[in-house]
Design a protein around this motif. Structure first.
Motif, PDB file in Angstrom:
ATOM      1  N   THR A  63       0.837  -1.193   0.000  1.00 35.34           N
ATOM      2  CA  THR A  63       0.000   0.000   0.000  1.00 35.34           C
ATOM      3  C   THR A  63       0.872   1.243   0.000  1.00 35.34           C
ATOM      4  O   THR A  63       1.779   1.379   0.836  1.00 35.34           O
ATOM      5  N   LEU A  64       0.602   2.145  -0.928  1.00 37.45           N
ATOM      6  CA  LEU A  64       1.331   3.403  -1.054  1.00 37.45           C
ATOM      7  C   LEU A  64       0.411   4.563  -0.720  1.00 37.45           C
ATOM      8  O   LEU A  64      -0.793   4.527  -1.012  1.00 37.45           O
ATOM      9  N   LEU A 101      -1.444  -2.165  -4.393  1.00 39.37           N
ATOM     10  CA  LEU A 101      -1.174  -2.799  -5.673  1.00 39.37           C
ATOM     11  C   LEU A 101      -0.187  -3.950  -5.529  1.00 39.37           C
ATOM     12  O   LEU A 101       0.486  -4.095  -4.498  1.00 39.37           O
ATOM     13  N   SER A 102      -0.125  -4.750  -6.566  1.00 33.25           N
ATOM     14  CA  SER A 102       0.893  -5.785  -6.692  1.00 33.25           C
ATOM     15  C   SER A 102       1.459  -5.712  -8.104  1.00 33.25           C
ATOM     16  O   SER A 102       0.737  -5.404  -9.061  1.00 33.25           O
ATOM     17  N   GLY A 112      -4.404  -3.395  -8.849  1.00 37.14           N
ATOM     18  CA  GLY A 112      -4.584  -2.845  -7.521  1.00 37.14           C
ATOM     19  C   GLY A 112      -5.916  -2.156  -7.345  1.00 37.14           C
ATOM     20  O   GLY A 112      -6.777  -2.153  -8.230  1.00 37.14           O
ATOM     21  N   THR A 113      -6.067  -1.553  -6.182  1.00 36.45           N
ATOM     22  CA  THR A 113      -7.257  -0.764  -5.839  1.00 36.45           C
ATOM     23  C   THR A 113      -6.791   0.596  -5.341  1.00 36.45           C
ATOM     24  O   THR A 113      -5.659   0.742  -4.865  1.00 36.45           O
ATOM     25  N   SER A 131     -10.172   0.517  -9.150  1.00 30.16           N
ATOM     26  CA  SER A 131      -9.377  -0.698  -9.335  1.00 30.16           C
ATOM     27  C   SER A 131      -8.806  -0.701 -10.748  1.00 30.16           C
ATOM     28  O   SER A 131      -9.340  -0.050 -11.650  1.00 30.16           O
ATOM     29  N   PHE A 132      -7.708  -1.439 -10.915  1.00 23.60           N
ATOM     30  CA  PHE A 132      -7.129  -1.576 -12.247  1.00 23.60           C
ATOM     31  C   PHE A 132      -6.362  -2.892 -12.336  1.00 23.60           C
ATOM     32  O   PHE A 132      -5.939  -3.471 -11.327  1.00 23.60           O
TER      33      PHE A 132
END
Length: 290
Positions: A63-64, A101-102, A112-113, A131-132
């Protein structure tokens, strides 16, 4: 799986469902993740993320924190939401938020979301339930047509050399797509200190008479590839000519990927320009060759 990005933008009461221009670009110390969604016949809107390349690349979830990051530091993640409606453009930078994200480098896949807030009219508004899932990482601008590099010297370049390529940007001034580009090598009097000048020029046909808009990137001869801070930098600077007024960037970054001395100039810019209505952020990229 097909690429996707979706979210809800509460201020404009609109669902964002990315339908084109999906990309993950690795530029120096950052990933840029982007997509576009068409808004009927009236325009389009975009969501961009700038992500430090220090993230784990083995698929681990992380998480960023998303911040405004006006100086464009590649070590800090940020988000941008932009709208182009009926010839006008607005750009909103994340004030706060998170991106979970991953990234799996073996699959070149990032997913990610997210949710983030942006400031408009003195209030915070949300891009939420986002999300993407995008596959395909390009190295800088190398996803464009390949160009055979040929080493050249300053003597090989005319001071008014017209070149081929692209120069694109978006900002609160509107969408910028150059009609012509040039790459010049010049000298600054009285000491004749040499510098590079990269120009994108667009005729604004909607104005009567038509007025040119022009973005010009300057950097001295000894400035090499990499990310360069624009604030109080006497070696690197950017100007924007719009409706007869020339603005000079007061902050931001210029990322030089391919140096023009090698026959091709590519890079990106994220620059803040002071104006009567407050600072405006210009987000652009260029790819200029002989």
């Amino acid at each position: 799986m097909e690429n996707m990005m979706q979210a809800y933008v509460n201020y404009f009461v609109v669902d964002y469902v990315g339908d084109s221009e999906f990309a993950i670009r690795k530029i120096d110390n950052q990933f840029r993740v982007t997509s576009r969604d068409v808004l009927g016949d009236t325009g389009s809107h975009y969501i961009d993320f700038y992500i430090p390349d220090s993230i784990a690349d083995d698929g681990t979830e992380q998480t960023l924190v998303l911040v405004s990051n006006p100086d464009g530091s590649p070590a800090q993640a940020r988000a941008v939401y932009a709208r182009y409606i009926s010839g006008g453009a607005s750009t909103y930078i994340s004030s706060s938020g998170t991106l979970t994200l991953s990234y799996d480098w073996k699959l070149a896949r990032m997913r990610g979301t997210f949710e983030f807030a942006f400031r408009l009219a003195g209030q915070l508004h949300m891009v939420e339930r986002g999300s993407f899932d995008i596959t395909g990482v390009s190295d800088g601008l190398s996803d464009k047509a390949e160009f055979k590099r040929v080493a050249i010297t300053a003597a090989d370049i005319e001071s008014t050399a017209t070149a081929s390529g692209t120069f694109k940007a978006f900002s609160h001034w509107g969408s910028f797509t150059a009609d012509e580009v040039s790459r010049k090598f010049k000298a600054i009097p009285p000491d004749n200190e040499q510098y590079w000048e990269l120009v994108g020029r667009m005729e604004k046909d909607g104005d009567l008479p038509p007025l040119p808009a022009q973005i010009t990137v300057f950097f001295k001869e000894d400035v090499g590839p990499g990310v360069h801070d624009l604030k109080d930098n006497e070696d690197v600077w950017i100007t924007y000519l719009n409706r007869g007024v020339i603005y000079q960037a007061s902050a931001g970054t210029l990322s030089i990927i391919d140096h023009p001395k090698d026959g091709r100039a590519t890079g990106t810019l994220l620059a803040s320009f002071p104006g009567d209505g407050g600072d405006g952020l210009v987000n652009g990229e260029f790819d200029i060759a002989d």
